[in-house]
Each structure stands twice: as C-alpha cells, then as structure tokens.
Design an enzyme around this catalytic site. Structure first.
Site, PDB file in Angstrom:
ATOM      1  N   LYS A  14      -9.618  36.087 -35.015  1.00 38.00           N
ATOM      2  CA  LYS A  14      -8.586  36.802 -34.765  1.00 38.00           C
ATOM      3  C   LYS A  14      -7.715  36.132 -35.543  1.00 38.00           C
ATOM      4  O   LYS A  14      -7.339  35.209 -36.171  1.00 38.00           O
ATOM      5  CB  LYS A  14      -7.825  36.833 -33.407  1.00 38.00           C
ATOM      6  CG  LYS A  14      -7.626  35.293 -32.624  1.00 38.00           C
ATOM      7  CD  LYS A  14      -6.226  34.585 -33.235  1.00 38.00           C
ATOM      8  CE  LYS A  14      -5.817  33.379 -32.565  1.00 38.00           C
ATOM      9  NZ  LYS A  14      -4.699  32.706 -32.981  1.00 38.00           N
ATOM     10  N   ASP A 140      -6.197  31.663 -25.037  1.00 40.05           N
ATOM     11  CA  ASP A 140      -6.539  32.676 -25.877  1.00 40.05           C
ATOM     12  C   ASP A 140      -7.828  33.534 -25.514  1.00 40.05           C
ATOM     13  O   ASP A 140      -8.162  34.469 -26.332  1.00 40.05           O
ATOM     14  CB  ASP A 140      -6.608  32.123 -27.375  1.00 40.05           C
ATOM     15  CG  ASP A 140      -5.338  31.977 -28.134  1.00 40.05           C
ATOM     16  OD1 ASP A 140      -4.554  32.593 -27.521  1.00 40.05           O
ATOM     17  OD2 ASP A 140      -5.405  31.049 -29.120  1.00 40.05           O
TER      18      ASP A 140
HETATM   19  P1  ATP Z   1      -6.628  28.764 -31.443  1.00 45.63           P
HETATM   20  O1  ATP Z   1      -6.213  29.572 -32.451  1.00 45.63           O
HETATM   21  O2  ATP Z   1      -7.045  29.339 -30.207  1.00 45.63           O
HETATM   22  O3  ATP Z   1      -5.685  27.473 -31.371  1.00 45.63           O
HETATM   23  P2  ATP Z   1      -8.228  27.078 -33.059  1.00 45.63           P
HETATM   24  O4  ATP Z   1      -8.980  28.163 -34.094  1.00 45.63           O
HETATM   25  O5  ATP Z   1      -6.868  26.481 -33.736  1.00 45.63           O
HETATM   26  O6  ATP Z   1      -8.041  28.081 -31.883  1.00 45.63           O
HETATM   27  P3  ATP Z   1     -10.816  25.944 -32.359  1.00 45.63           P
HETATM   28  O7  ATP Z   1     -11.783  26.640 -33.678  1.00 45.63           O
HETATM   29  O8  ATP Z   1     -10.849  26.919 -31.176  1.00 45.63           O
HETATM   30  O9  ATP Z   1      -9.212  26.165 -32.908  1.00 45.63           O
HETATM   31  O10 ATP Z   1     -11.057  24.543 -32.230  1.00 45.63           O
HETATM   32  C1  ATP Z   1     -10.238  23.925 -31.339  1.00 45.63           C
HETATM   33  C2  ATP Z   1     -11.078  22.596 -30.753  1.00 45.63           C
HETATM   34  O11 ATP Z   1     -11.973  23.166 -29.865  1.00 45.63           O
HETATM   35  C3  ATP Z   1     -11.897  21.882 -31.837  1.00 45.63           C
HETATM   36  O12 ATP Z   1     -11.458  20.724 -31.839  1.00 45.63           O
HETATM   37  C4  ATP Z   1     -13.203  21.775 -31.138  1.00 45.63           C
HETATM   38  O13 ATP Z   1     -13.830  20.477 -30.832  1.00 45.63           O
HETATM   39  C5  ATP Z   1     -13.064  22.416 -29.752  1.00 45.63           C
HETATM   40  N1  ATP Z   1     -14.262  23.503 -29.606  1.00 45.63           N
HETATM   41  C6  ATP Z   1     -14.925  23.442 -28.119  1.00 45.63           C
HETATM   42  N2  ATP Z   1     -15.849  24.481 -28.381  1.00 45.63           N
HETATM   43  C7  ATP Z   1     -15.925  25.069 -29.655  1.00 45.63           C
HETATM   44  C8  ATP Z   1     -16.730  26.121 -30.205  1.00 45.63           C
HETATM   45  N3  ATP Z   1     -17.568  26.722 -29.567  1.00 45.63           N
HETATM   46  N4  ATP Z   1     -16.134  26.301 -31.532  1.00 45.63           N
HETATM   47  C9  ATP Z   1     -14.995  25.381 -32.172  1.00 45.63           C
HETATM   48  N5  ATP Z   1     -14.579  24.793 -31.509  1.00 45.63           N
HETATM   49  C10 ATP Z   1     -14.663  24.468 -30.083  1.00 45.63           C
END
Ligand code: ATP
Length: 287
Positions: A14, A140
């Site tokens: 997203k 989210d």
């Molecule tokens: P948001 O925009 O919702 O804050 P993000 O894109 O910044 O999300 P994610 O990619 O969701 O961040 O990763 C955040 C943390 O979640 C990572 O440090 C990771 O260790 C943990 N995590 C747990 N499961 C997953 C998964 N299936 N894919 C990615 N990260 C994961």
C-alpha cells in the site's frame, strides 16, 4: 487419506496518499485519518495443508522471523484457535515488498493469510470479520484485508472503501535505512505537526480528478522522518526535477513515491533515481 489443499493469495503493498495525525488519545495511540491505495508490487503466499498439526512458515528473506513473531504465523494461530481447526499448514511467503519500508508488508501478508485461510477452510467469514481479527495483529491489517482505495480512521480499525484513485504510475524509492514506526510516532509534536487536507483529497478521488489529487496528497509524518533522514527530501527533489506530479513519503517511511501519468515520465524518474538509491520500482495503482 483425503486430498490436501493448496491455495495462493496475493498480498499487495500500500501507499499512503494521505496521513493525518489528529491528536494523541488517552490510550497512547494517535487518532489518525488516512487514505491508502494498493499498488501492484505484491508478496505471494502459498498455503498448503500438512500432515502434522503445526504452522510452518518459509520465506525468501532470510532475516525475517518465521516463528510467532511473523504476522502470518499470528494470523494462522488466531484462525486455528478461534475456529478450533486441528489441520496443520505450511505457508511460503515469497516477498517482493521491501521490509520495514512504510509499504505495509507485514500487514498485507497477515491480511492475505486471513483471506486465504477463510477460503481454504470454507469459514464463510466476511471482510468485516476478517478485518476485526486482523486488528489483533496490527493496526494496518484491517485496511489490508480490503485493499484498493480506502479512508481509514481511528487507530486503523475503521475502514471505509472509496472509489479507486485515478489510475497512474507510481515510482517507489526505498532508501537503505529502515524506520521504526513507533519511534516516529514518539516524535510527533501536536503543536508543530502539518495537517494535510484529507477531505479535499477524498473529494478529488471521488471526482476522479488526478491533478486535484496530486495537489492534495500529504503526510503528517513526513517532516519528522525527513529531519532524521534528509535523504528523503533529496529523493523528493530529484523526483520533481525528473517530472513527478507529486512526491510523498509513505506511512512512517522511509519509502518515497512519485506519481505521474505517462510511462515515459515514470521511466525518466526511475532512471534519475536508480543511481542514487538501490531499490527503485515502477508500479501501477491497483483497481
Ligand atoms: P507499516 O507501513 O505497516 O508500518 P512497514 O512496511 O513499515 O509496515 P513491515 O514490512 O510490515 O513494515 O515490517 C515491520 C516488521 O514486521 C519487520 O521488522 C519484521 O520483522 C516484522 N514482520 C513480521 N512478519 C512479517 C512479514 N510477513 N513480512 C514482513 N515483515 C514482517
């Protein structure tokens, strides 16, 4: 022995077209008003039933946890416990979405697992019910259960689908560092924060007016993350120089995106940023 089922579920990233921090709530969370949209950069989950009653997660990113810390694992636990399912599963997560990037990677994987298990086990749950379960894993996740373009309020639990955003090209640039969402929210100063005009953004989308939409995108957290990581501003400046119609940081960052209507323009932005950052993608908005 009966036949074991296997299904595939796509988990799109997203972007935030809008993110406004309204105030800090007494429970410590911030009250948010956001507009999000899916793009065609996606992880892919393959879910298969296994003989033993356990949850096995595999992924092509060696640094990701595959135990209870993985959001997909948590989704599977929730569904299995709530619906008393003694069938084991293996989920292979083929990640394409950069991790900890502001693109909702973990949340969309979780949402895809919920949708997939609902299908695999014929649970007949509505998107509302899946979204409510997802909220137990992350704020989210409810949006990611629905995907497409939506208005999101509360701490993320209230999701209102709105018409698809005007279709365009999105150039995503993920600088090397990762950003902790919690830390960024801790630095929010309600006296200083910039408030994007979410209702103007919403009406531009309802009117399917691309130009008005590009003028209304905004993110309260952008200035906070830029202060810590000035490279985000440099990326935005470069994107504008190469012809972006709008640039914005997604979520709490650090990914920055540019919007444009012509593919040739997207390529120009891509080429202008490729030498500057390793991770650059040209993607399309999702209908
Ligand atoms: P948001 O925009 O919702 O804050 P993000 O894109 O910044 O999300 P994610 O990619 O969701 O961040 O990763 C955040 C943390 O979640 C990572 O440090 C990771 O260790 C943990 N995590 C747990 N499961 C997953 C998964 N299936 N894919 C990615 N990260 C994961």
């Amino acid at each position: 022995m009966g036949e074991r089922m296997e299904i595939i579920e796509k988990a799109p990233a997203k972007i935030n077209l809008g993110l406004d921090v309204l105030h800090k709530r007494s429970d410590g969370y911030h009250e948010l008003e956001m507009v999000m949209s899916s793009v065609d950069l996606a992880d892919r989950l393959t879910i298969e039933e296994i003989a033993e009653d356990k949850i096995i997660i595999e992924t092509n990113r060696a640094f990701l946890p595959v135990d209870e810390r993985n959001h997909v694992y948590q989704a599977a636990m929730l569904v299995k416990e709530r619906y008393k399912i003694n069938q084991g599963i293996k989920v292979s997560i083929k990640k394409s979405i950069p991790v900890a990037a502001g693109l909702g990677g973990g949340s969309t994987d979780c949402a895809a697992a919920l949708r997939g298990l609902n299908r695999l086990w014929n649970l007949g749950l509505s998107l509302e019910e899946l979204a409510a379960m997802g909220m137990e894993v992350g704020t989210d996740v409810p949006y990611c259960v629905y995907g497409k373009t939506a208005l999101i309020t509360g701490k993320g639990e209230k999701v209102f689908p709105i018409p698809d955003m005007p279709q365009c090209w999105v150039v995503l640039v993920k600088p090397r560092m990762s950003v902790s969402t919690g830390k960024v929210f801790n630095e929010v100063d309600m006296n200083e924060i910039h408030h994007p005009n979410i209702s103007e953004l919403k009406s531009a989308i309802y009117a399917n007016d691309y130009t008005r939409m590009t003028q209304a995108v905004g993110n309260s957290l952008e200035a906070i993350t830029i202060k810590r990581h000035p490279i985000i501003q440099q990326i935005k400046d470069r994107m504008l120089k190469y012809g972006a119609d709008a640039t914005l940081m997604s979520g709490s960052g650090p990914t920055v995106y540019a919007l444009c209507q012509q593919y040739s323009r997207a390529q120009r932005i891509y080429n202008g940023l490729k030498g500057f950052c390793d991770e650059v993608y040209i993607v399309r908005t999702l209908k």
